[in-house]
Design a protein around this motif. Sequence first.
Motif, PDB file in Angstrom:
ATOM      1  N   GLU A  34       0.899  -1.126  -0.001  1.00 21.53           N
ATOM      2  CA  GLU A  34       0.167  -0.012  -0.083  1.00 21.53           C
ATOM      3  C   GLU A  34       0.731   1.234   0.132  1.00 21.53           C
ATOM      4  O   GLU A  34       1.965   1.295   0.612  1.00 21.53           O
ATOM      5  N   ARG A  35       0.441   2.352  -0.604  1.00 19.33           N
ATOM      6  CA  ARG A  35       1.005   3.571  -0.719  1.00 19.33           C
ATOM      7  C   ARG A  35       0.174   4.739  -0.723  1.00 19.33           C
ATOM      8  O   ARG A  35      -1.043   4.709  -0.853  1.00 19.33           O
ATOM      9  N   ARG A  36       0.615   5.959   0.223  1.00 18.76           N
ATOM     10  CA  ARG A  36      -0.266   7.067   0.166  1.00 18.76           C
ATOM     11  C   ARG A  36       0.104   7.927  -0.993  1.00 18.76           C
ATOM     12  O   ARG A  36       1.405   7.829  -1.600  1.00 18.76           O
ATOM     13  N   VAL A  37      -0.930   8.140  -1.692  1.00 19.77           N
ATOM     14  CA  VAL A  37      -0.620   9.026  -3.103  1.00 19.77           C
ATOM     15  C   VAL A  37      -1.546  10.277  -3.079  1.00 19.77           C
ATOM     16  O   VAL A  37      -2.247  10.404  -2.420  1.00 19.77           O
ATOM     17  N   SER A  38      -1.081  11.239  -4.038  1.00 16.53           N
ATOM     18  CA  SER A  38      -1.690  12.332  -4.441  1.00 16.53           C
ATOM     19  C   SER A  38      -2.316  12.172  -5.632  1.00 16.53           C
ATOM     20  O   SER A  38      -1.804  11.736  -6.499  1.00 16.53           O
ATOM     21  N   LEU A  39      -3.751  12.597  -5.575  1.00 17.33           N
ATOM     22  CA  LEU A  39      -4.327  12.655  -6.993  1.00 17.33           C
ATOM     23  C   LEU A  39      -4.494  14.136  -7.509  1.00 17.33           C
ATOM     24  O   LEU A  39      -5.037  14.812  -6.713  1.00 17.33           O
ATOM     25  N   ALA A  49      -4.974   9.780  -1.106  1.00 19.24           N
ATOM     26  CA  ALA A  49      -5.676   8.579  -0.820  1.00 19.24           C
ATOM     27  C   ALA A  49      -4.613   7.376  -0.676  1.00 19.24           C
ATOM     28  O   ALA A  49      -3.401   7.480  -0.791  1.00 19.24           O
ATOM     29  N   THR A  50      -5.200   6.226  -0.362  1.00 14.90           N
ATOM     30  CA  THR A  50      -4.305   5.021  -0.300  1.00 14.90           C
ATOM     31  C   THR A  50      -4.634   4.182  -1.273  1.00 14.90           C
ATOM     32  O   THR A  50      -5.831   3.849  -1.903  1.00 14.90           O
ATOM     33  N   PRO A  65       5.175  -6.925 -17.820  1.00 14.49           N
ATOM     34  CA  PRO A  65       4.234  -7.062 -16.658  1.00 14.49           C
ATOM     35  C   PRO A  65       4.259  -5.603 -15.785  1.00 14.49           C
ATOM     36  O   PRO A  65       5.157  -4.721 -15.765  1.00 14.49           O
ATOM     37  N   THR A  66       3.038  -5.535 -15.540  1.00 16.12           N
ATOM     38  CA  THR A  66       2.557  -4.164 -14.760  1.00 16.12           C
ATOM     39  C   THR A  66       2.039  -4.366 -13.567  1.00 16.12           C
ATOM     40  O   THR A  66       1.430  -5.535 -13.214  1.00 16.12           O
ATOM     41  N   TRP A  67       1.896  -3.574 -12.357  1.00 13.36           N
ATOM     42  CA  TRP A  67       1.322  -3.688 -11.267  1.00 13.36           C
ATOM     43  C   TRP A  67       0.024  -3.047 -11.589  1.00 13.36           C
ATOM     44  O   TRP A  67      -0.272  -2.346 -12.347  1.00 13.36           O
ATOM     45  N   GLU A  68      -0.912  -3.530 -10.770  1.00 13.18           N
ATOM     46  CA  GLU A  68      -2.255  -2.974 -10.619  1.00 13.18           C
ATOM     47  C   GLU A  68      -2.353  -1.836  -9.576  1.00 13.18           C
ATOM     48  O   GLU A  68      -1.864  -2.054  -8.483  1.00 13.18           O
ATOM     49  N   LEU A  69      -2.963  -0.779  -9.999  1.00 14.99           N
ATOM     50  CA  LEU A  69      -3.442   0.241  -8.825  1.00 14.99           C
ATOM     51  C   LEU A  69      -4.914   0.201  -8.472  1.00 14.99           C
ATOM     52  O   LEU A  69      -5.684   0.327  -9.354  1.00 14.99           O
ATOM     53  N   ILE A  70      -5.034  -0.108  -7.206  1.00 16.87           N
ATOM     54  CA  ILE A  70      -6.433  -0.486  -6.810  1.00 16.87           C
ATOM     55  C   ILE A  70      -6.802   0.339  -5.556  1.00 16.87           C
ATOM     56  O   ILE A  70      -6.098   0.299  -4.661  1.00 16.87           O
ATOM     57  N   PHE A  71      -7.980   1.076  -5.827  1.00 18.83           N
ATOM     58  CA  PHE A  71      -8.196   2.034  -4.707  1.00 18.83           C
ATOM     59  C   PHE A  71      -9.652   1.317  -4.082  1.00 18.83           C
ATOM     60  O   PHE A  71     -10.764   1.374  -4.724  1.00 18.83           O
ATOM     61  N   ILE A  81     -10.823  10.802 -15.406  1.00 18.08           N
ATOM     62  CA  ILE A  81      -9.766  10.573 -16.653  1.00 18.08           C
ATOM     63  C   ILE A  81      -9.142  11.741 -16.717  1.00 18.08           C
ATOM     64  O   ILE A  81      -9.392  12.806 -16.540  1.00 18.08           O
ATOM     65  N   GLY A  82      -7.703  11.640 -16.892  1.00 19.00           N
ATOM     66  CA  GLY A  82      -6.728  12.811 -16.726  1.00 19.00           C
ATOM     67  C   GLY A  82      -5.811  12.962 -15.614  1.00 19.00           C
ATOM     68  O   GLY A  82      -5.113  13.941 -15.454  1.00 19.00           O
ATOM     69  N   THR A  83      -6.561  12.544 -14.344  1.00 22.06           N
ATOM     70  CA  THR A  83      -5.953  12.615 -13.164  1.00 22.06           C
ATOM     71  C   THR A  83      -4.601  12.210 -12.996  1.00 22.06           C
ATOM     72  O   THR A  83      -4.431  11.005 -13.539  1.00 22.06           O
ATOM     73  N   GLU A  84      -3.554  12.736 -12.514  1.00 20.36           N
ATOM     74  CA  GLU A  84      -2.152  12.331 -12.219  1.00 20.36           C
ATOM     75  C   GLU A  84      -2.077  11.497 -10.740  1.00 20.36           C
ATOM     76  O   GLU A  84      -2.614  12.205 -10.005  1.00 20.36           O
ATOM     77  N   ILE A  85      -1.422  10.563 -10.854  1.00 18.13           N
ATOM     78  CA  ILE A  85      -1.303   9.852  -9.458  1.00 18.13           C
ATOM     79  C   ILE A  85       0.156   9.853  -9.169  1.00 18.13           C
ATOM     80  O   ILE A  85       1.154   9.276 -10.032  1.00 18.13           O
ATOM     81  N   TRP A  86       0.539  10.424  -7.750  1.00 13.26           N
ATOM     82  CA  TRP A  86       1.651  10.788  -7.707  1.00 13.26           C
ATOM     83  C   TRP A  86       2.045   9.930  -6.165  1.00 13.26           C
ATOM     84  O   TRP A  86       1.229  10.028  -5.190  1.00 13.26           O
ATOM     85  N   ASP A  87       3.034   8.963  -6.063  1.00 13.17           N
ATOM     86  CA  ASP A  87       3.415   8.521  -4.875  1.00 13.17           C
ATOM     87  C   ASP A  87       4.148   9.597  -3.894  1.00 13.17           C
ATOM     88  O   ASP A  87       5.085  10.196  -4.096  1.00 13.17           O
TER      89      ASP A  87
END
Length: 98
Positions: A34-39, A49-50, A65-71, A81-87
């Motif tokens: 799990e990671r805290r991210v900025s949307l 969000a987490t 292969p890719t990771w899935e990002l699941i909220f 759509i167009g939201t940037e997700i930053w760790d």
Amino acid sequence: MQKLTTVTDTFQITGWGLVVVPSPFVGTYDGPGERRVSLKMPDGSSKEATVRVEYVFPVPTPKVPTWELIFRDLVKGDVPIGTEIWDLASPTSSLAPT
């Protein structure tokens, strides 16, 4: 901060949560966990969000292969759509144990 993706589509999956795509490549990002991210929304607003970073075994197997990002706590309307997700963590820090 490390940019993970700019959202091009979202999928609400029962029992999982909100899955966003595209996902980061396995070799470019630590996981799972799990990671805290900025949307950062297209309208200029932002929120934290987490996100769960998980590896899913798709069929057919992708070339890269890719990771899935699941909220788990968000719905489609929360991540347009167009939201940037930053760790928010350092890109060199490890993920929290699962």
